[in-house]
Design a protein around this motif. Structure first.
Motif, PDB file in Angstrom:
ATOM      1  N   VAL A 141     -36.681  13.132   8.425  1.00 51.15           N
ATOM      2  CA  VAL A 141     -36.538  12.415   9.686  1.00 51.15           C
ATOM      3  C   VAL A 141     -35.365  13.011  10.460  1.00 51.15           C
ATOM      4  N   LEU A 142     -35.616  13.450  11.675  1.00 49.66           N
ATOM      5  CA  LEU A 142     -34.553  13.907  12.568  1.00 49.66           C
ATOM      6  C   LEU A 142     -34.009  12.697  13.321  1.00 49.66           C
TER       7      LEU A 142
ATOM      8  N   GLY B 146     -37.131   7.886  -0.419  1.00 51.86           N
ATOM      9  CA  GLY B 146     -37.871   9.134  -0.563  1.00 51.86           C
ATOM     10  C   GLY B 146     -37.912  10.032   0.646  1.00 51.86           C
ATOM     11  N   PHE B 147     -37.133   9.731   1.701  1.00 54.80           N
ATOM     12  CA  PHE B 147     -37.154  10.543   2.904  1.00 54.80           C
ATOM     13  C   PHE B 147     -35.832  11.286   3.080  1.00 54.80           C
ATOM     14  N   ALA B 148     -35.931  12.571   3.346  1.00 57.17           N
ATOM     15  CA  ALA B 148     -34.762  13.323   3.775  1.00 57.17           C
ATOM     16  C   ALA B 148     -34.487  13.009   5.238  1.00 57.17           C
ATOM     17  N   SER B 149     -33.291  13.354   5.702  1.00 57.05           N
ATOM     18  CA  SER B 149     -32.970  13.158   7.112  1.00 57.05           C
ATOM     19  C   SER B 149     -31.965  14.208   7.556  1.00 57.05           C
ATOM     20  N   LEU B 150     -32.018  14.511   8.836  1.00 55.84           N
ATOM     21  CA  LEU B 150     -31.024  15.369   9.476  1.00 55.84           C
ATOM     22  C   LEU B 150     -30.495  14.607  10.679  1.00 55.84           C
ATOM     23  N   ARG B 151     -29.207  14.252  10.639  1.00 57.51           N
ATOM     24  CA  ARG B 151     -28.589  13.583  11.780  1.00 57.51           C
ATOM     25  C   ARG B 151     -27.616  14.557  12.429  1.00 57.51           C
ATOM     26  N   ILE B 152     -27.823  14.790  13.709  1.00 57.01           N
ATOM     27  CA  ILE B 152     -27.095  15.843  14.398  1.00 57.01           C
ATOM     28  C   ILE B 152     -26.082  15.266  15.379  1.00 57.01           C
ATOM     29  N   ASP B 153     -25.034  16.037  15.640  1.00 54.72           N
ATOM     30  CA  ASP B 153     -24.175  15.819  16.792  1.00 54.72           C
ATOM     31  C   ASP B 153     -24.700  16.698  17.919  1.00 54.72           C
TER      32      ASP B 153
END
Length: 301
Positions: free
Chosen positions: A59-60, A93-100
């Protein structure tokens, strides 16, 4: 109004705590990563579930106006709204990428250069970064955007319609109205009429002073979240709060997106504010927002 909008499923606090993960209660592993966008580096946190049977769907996560990748601190915890959400996504079970976004948090760039268009470029680049990342399943990317991040998520989905699903938390559906309410009509009119690189310094309703250039303001009347979702055929969940005083009026400001979106969709309405009662504690997040979001991602893997 579309028939699907009339049938949209609206819940008012009926969701309890769920644990529906593909790997059960997995532990999370965090890694700080960077990737370039137009010569500047974006910093992000990649969180993955340990112990999975392979690379996890990802999840982005796209933060809101003046926010950063961990988002607002949640009272009585040592986490932000997004870092807490990312942890619970990993436990399910979900990966995530949280960005600035560039100009925010630890990413390169100047905050005063922020525009909707620039953040959309950042988010699209993040999707492409995830497609080639061996630590996640790049063929199963979903989006989670909050407030202005919801506007950005909608446009990212339009640009990358192959994303599996999208969840929008109180998305800024009418940016001109939202930011005129925050900034005041006099400033917005002046900035729209002024030069694109003219800096405007002002005080936000919560007391913080900030500066943005004219380019930000000139995109307010030309950016349409509803127009963007019309180009995304995938599943879309919109969650709004009836006590929201930032994106108003609710639930109508959320429901309008369903009128323009042609794919599978759902509107969920909770009795909460624009920050999901984070200033009061984690209850709304833990019992409503995150379980509902996890459910949607589980139903559209």
């Amino acid at each position: 109004m579309k028939t699907s909008s009339l049938r949209s499923f609206i819940r008012a606090g009926a969701v309890g705590v769920l644990s529906l993960g593909l790997w059960g209660n997995a532990q999370a592993a965090e890694e700080v990563v960077t990737f370039p966008v137009n010569g500047q580096m974006i910093k992000a946190t990649l969180e993955t579930p340990d112990g999975g049977a392979g690379p996890a769907p990802v999840v982005l996560m796209l933060h809101g106006f003046t926010g950063s990748r961990d988002e607002l601190p949640v009272k009585d915890t040592d986490e932000g709204v997004f870092s807490r959400t990312a942890r619970q996504l990993a436990e399910n079970g979900f990966a995530s990428l949280r960005i600035d976004f560039r100009g925010s948090g630890e990413s390169e760039g100047a905050w005063e250069d922020t525009t909707f268009g620039g953040q959309i470029v950042d988010a699209v680049a993040a999707v492409d970064f995830l497609k080639d990342n061996a630590n996640v399943d790049g063929s199963r990317i979903s989006l989670l955007g909050w407030s202005q991040g919801g506007l950005v998520a909608a446009h990212t989905a339009a640009a990358r319609p192959e994303v599996r699903s999208m969840v929008l938390w109180a998305p800024a559906t009418n940016p001109l109205a939202v930011f005129t309410n925050l900034f005041g009509k006099e400033l917005v009119d002046k900035a729209i009429d002024g030069a694109i690189d003219e800096a405007h310094t002002f005080t936000l309703p919560w007391g913080a002073e900030t500066t943005l250039k004219g380019a930000f303001f000139k995109q307010l009347p030309t950016t349409s979240t509803a127009g963007a979702v019309a180009y995304y055929p995938g599943p879309m969940l919109v969650i709004v709060g009836t006590n929201d005083t930032v994106v108003t009026p609710q639930p109508f400001a959320g429901r309008v997106l369903l009128d323009y979106h042609a794919g599978e969709e759902e509107l969920v309405v909770f009795e909460t504010d624009h920050v999901w009662d984070a200033f009061a504690g984690p209850t709304t997040l833990d019992e409503k927002m995150i379980p509902t979001t996890v459910r949607w991602f589980n139903e559209h893997p």
